[in-house]
Motif scaffolding. Structure first.
Motif, PDB file in Angstrom:
ATOM      1  N   VAL A  42     -77.941  69.219  43.248  1.00 41.79           N
ATOM      2  CA  VAL A  42     -76.796  70.064  42.918  1.00 41.79           C
ATOM      3  C   VAL A  42     -77.251  71.167  41.981  1.00 41.79           C
ATOM      4  O   VAL A  42     -77.996  70.917  41.017  1.00 41.79           O
ATOM      5  CB  VAL A  42     -75.672  69.241  42.256  1.00 41.79           C
ATOM      6  N   ASP A  43     -76.799  72.387  42.254  1.00 38.80           N
ATOM      7  CA  ASP A  43     -77.159  73.552  41.438  1.00 38.80           C
ATOM      8  C   ASP A  43     -75.899  74.201  40.896  1.00 38.80           C
ATOM      9  O   ASP A  43     -74.919  74.388  41.630  1.00 38.80           O
ATOM     10  CB  ASP A  43     -77.946  74.559  42.272  1.00 38.80           C
ATOM     11  N   ASN A  44     -75.919  74.505  39.601  1.00 40.97           N
ATOM     12  CA  ASN A  44     -74.821  75.249  39.000  1.00 40.97           C
ATOM     13  C   ASN A  44     -75.244  76.707  38.932  1.00 40.97           C
ATOM     14  O   ASN A  44     -75.923  77.140  37.997  1.00 40.97           O
ATOM     15  CB  ASN A  44     -74.499  74.708  37.602  1.00 40.97           C
ATOM     16  N   GLY A  45     -74.843  77.456  39.953  1.00 43.16           N
ATOM     17  CA  GLY A  45     -75.204  78.858  40.013  1.00 43.16           C
ATOM     18  C   GLY A  45     -74.190  79.768  39.351  1.00 43.16           C
ATOM     19  O   GLY A  45     -74.376  80.994  39.354  1.00 43.16           O
ATOM     20  N   GLY A  46     -73.119  79.185  38.792  1.00 43.56           N
ATOM     21  CA  GLY A  46     -72.111  79.996  38.122  1.00 43.56           C
ATOM     22  C   GLY A  46     -72.375  80.087  36.635  1.00 43.56           C
ATOM     23  O   GLY A  46     -73.494  79.892  36.160  1.00 43.56           O
ATOM     24  N   ASN A  47     -71.311  80.347  35.882  1.00 42.32           N
ATOM     25  CA  ASN A  47     -71.451  80.467  34.432  1.00 42.32           C
ATOM     26  C   ASN A  47     -70.501  79.547  33.672  1.00 42.32           C
ATOM     27  O   ASN A  47     -70.210  79.782  32.493  1.00 42.32           O
ATOM     28  CB  ASN A  47     -71.264  81.916  33.979  1.00 42.32           C
ATOM     29  N   VAL A  48     -70.019  78.502  34.362  1.00 44.52           N
ATOM     30  CA  VAL A  48     -69.109  77.535  33.749  1.00 44.52           C
ATOM     31  C   VAL A  48     -69.713  76.138  33.889  1.00 44.52           C
ATOM     32  O   VAL A  48     -70.182  75.759  34.970  1.00 44.52           O
ATOM     33  CB  VAL A  48     -67.721  77.572  34.417  1.00 44.52           C
ATOM     34  N   ALA A  49     -69.710  75.379  32.794  1.00 46.32           N
ATOM     35  CA  ALA A  49     -70.196  73.999  32.838  1.00 46.32           C
ATOM     36  C   ALA A  49     -69.212  73.149  33.636  1.00 46.32           C
ATOM     37  O   ALA A  49     -68.011  73.151  33.364  1.00 46.32           O
ATOM     38  CB  ALA A  49     -70.350  73.452  31.425  1.00 46.32           C
ATOM     39  N   LEU A  50     -69.732  72.416  34.625  1.00 45.38           N
ATOM     40  CA  LEU A  50     -68.867  71.666  35.529  1.00 45.38           C
ATOM     41  C   LEU A  50     -69.367  70.240  35.717  1.00 45.38           C
ATOM     42  O   LEU A  50     -70.570  69.999  35.808  1.00 45.38           O
ATOM     43  CB  LEU A  50     -68.805  72.347  36.903  1.00 45.38           C
ATOM     44  N   ALA A  51     -68.427  69.316  35.767  1.00 43.91           N
ATOM     45  CA  ALA A  51     -68.688  67.965  36.252  1.00 43.91           C
ATOM     46  C   ALA A  51     -68.096  67.873  37.656  1.00 43.91           C
ATOM     47  O   ALA A  51     -67.534  68.853  38.161  1.00 43.91           O
ATOM     48  CB  ALA A  51     -68.069  66.937  35.312  1.00 43.91           C
ATOM     49  N   ALA A  52     -68.208  66.712  38.289  1.00 40.38           N
ATOM     50  CA  ALA A  52     -67.680  66.600  39.653  1.00 40.38           C
ATOM     51  C   ALA A  52     -67.397  65.155  40.001  1.00 40.38           C
ATOM     52  O   ALA A  52     -68.133  64.246  39.601  1.00 40.38           O
ATOM     53  CB  ALA A  52     -68.656  67.206  40.664  1.00 40.38           C
ATOM     54  N   ASN A  53     -66.304  64.962  40.742  1.00 41.61           N
ATOM     55  CA  ASN A  53     -66.065  63.707  41.438  1.00 41.61           C
ATOM     56  C   ASN A  53     -66.520  63.884  42.875  1.00 41.61           C
ATOM     57  O   ASN A  53     -66.411  64.978  43.438  1.00 41.61           O
ATOM     58  CB  ASN A  53     -64.583  63.341  41.404  1.00 41.61           C
TER      59      ASN A  53
END
Length: 374
Positions: free
Chosen positions: A225-236
């Motif tokens: 999984v890659d966070n290519g945005g600018n917001v810290a995210l978790a996920a279900n």
């Protein structure tokens, strides 16, 4: 937080850290959101050293926060307090400072090593004297309220910036020095164009099971999984696999991944049990990202993402049984044809023998006389 070591001659510096997001009442004067004691290190006396931190109000009372969470504009300054306590049994020298956070390869939340210089939120924090590091001593069961400010640069980029406010106690030794660190996370969202985005950049799967039991295997899914945005995210997320014509090969397994910081990439795995060897399998990951923040104002709508792959799980036992059945059928058909051919040969042989016997039983010349009379 991970262990880090540096060597200089015969001396070794060992960093022990803890990042705790739940409350733990470790002393009578402070219920810290982060704490570390000598019990973390089996080679030291568990009654000797204890370090604790917790967000606090301006009157010096610990509050209910488990992390520092801010929303601000570029150039803005935020003031706050942290309570640092000595939960050990002897006087200790404390160093308090801020540093940047990052995600490890497995997605774990970690902070830069003590010797590393922060460049993001860790560089934005300063204390009352204007310094980036504050040093003081605490007696056993003593706590100190430490005010600090977070000053956002005028050119701070929009989105989430994460780090930690660290309390450190360094234990000097002849051969080994232990840097015992405790951190309370800091999350600061800078206003501007927010782009929440998680992407599953790769997915792979493998089947695990016994060839002699085609109905009780498992599928191990490895996905990045890659966070290519600018917001810290978790996920279900839901992990599942289907077989021919979209028929489920097993039930759906729910899971979650912790906060992935902007620009970070991590690899995770999920295992689905009770999957039969159906030949064709289609494992998939369906992920619903979300903002894991106690501040409702920071919540955002994030687009779900999914990705699947194709997996071949050959049912060897079934193929062997089918091969045996086909071999038996072919053998029976061959044997039947062979028996029929032998029976036909026997019939022809007996007919020939009967005709020969009948010809031998006729009188000599009987056949010629009948021909002359006619």
């Amino acid at each position: 937080m991970p262990f880090s070591t540096t060597r200089s001659g015969r001396r070794t510096l060992v960093t022990l850290g803890a990042l705790v997001l739940t409350f733990a009442a470790l002393s009578t004067f402070i219920a810290p959101s982060g704490s570390a004691s000598a019990a973390d290190d089996p080679g030291t006396d568990p009654s000797t050293v204890g370090v604790a931190t917790r967000p606090a109000s301006a009157d010096g009372q610990p509050d209910s926060r488990t992390r520092f969470t801010y929303s601000a504009d570029p150039g803005q300054t935020i003031s706050d307090q942290v309570l640092v306590g000595n939960t050990g049994t002897q006087r200790e020298d404390f160093t308090v400072y801020a540093t940047d956070a990052y995600n490890g390869g497995d997605g774990s939340f970690a902070l830069l090593a003590t010797a590393d210089t922060p460049t993001q939120i860790g560089a934005w924090v300063s204390f009352a004297d204007g310094s980036s590091r504050l040093q003081f001593s605490l007696e056993p069961n003593e706590a100190r309220l430490v005010p600090f400010t977070v000053t956002l640069p005028a050119d701070a980029t929009p989105g989430d910036h994460a780090g930690g406010l660290v309390a450190s106690v360094l234990q000097e030794g002849q051969q080994v020095s232990v840097d015992r660190r405790v951190a309370t996370p800091i999350f600061t969202r800078v206003s501007g164009d927010l782009q929440p985005q998680l992407t599953i950049t790769s997915i792979d799967a493998a089947y695990q099971g016994d060839w002699w039991n085609p109905f009780n295997g498992s599928v191990k899914i490895l996905y990045t999984v890659d966070n290519g945005g600018n917001v810290a995210l978790a996920a279900n997320l839901d992990a599942t696999t289907v077989t021919w014509f979209g028929i489920p090969a097993t039930g759906t397994q729910g899971a979650s991944i912790p906060v992935l910081l902007p620009g970070s990439t991590a690899t995770y795995e999920a295992t689905l049990s009770g999957v039969g060897q159906w030949g064709y399998l289609n494992p998939a990951i369906r992920m619903q990202p979300f903002v894991d923040s106690p501040d409702p104002a920071q919540q955002l709508t994030v687009t779900p993402v999914s990705r699947d792959t194709i997996l071949v799980a050959i049912p060897w036992l079934l193929l062997i049984l089918i091969a045996l059945i086909v071999a038996i059928i072919l053998f029976v058909r061959w044997r039947r044809k062979r028996d029929e051919a032998r029976a036909q040969e026997w019939i022809e042989y007996t007919e020939q023998q009967a005709m020969a016997a009948a010809a031998a039983a006729l009188p000599v010349g009987a056949g010629a006389g009948r021909s002359a009379d006619s």
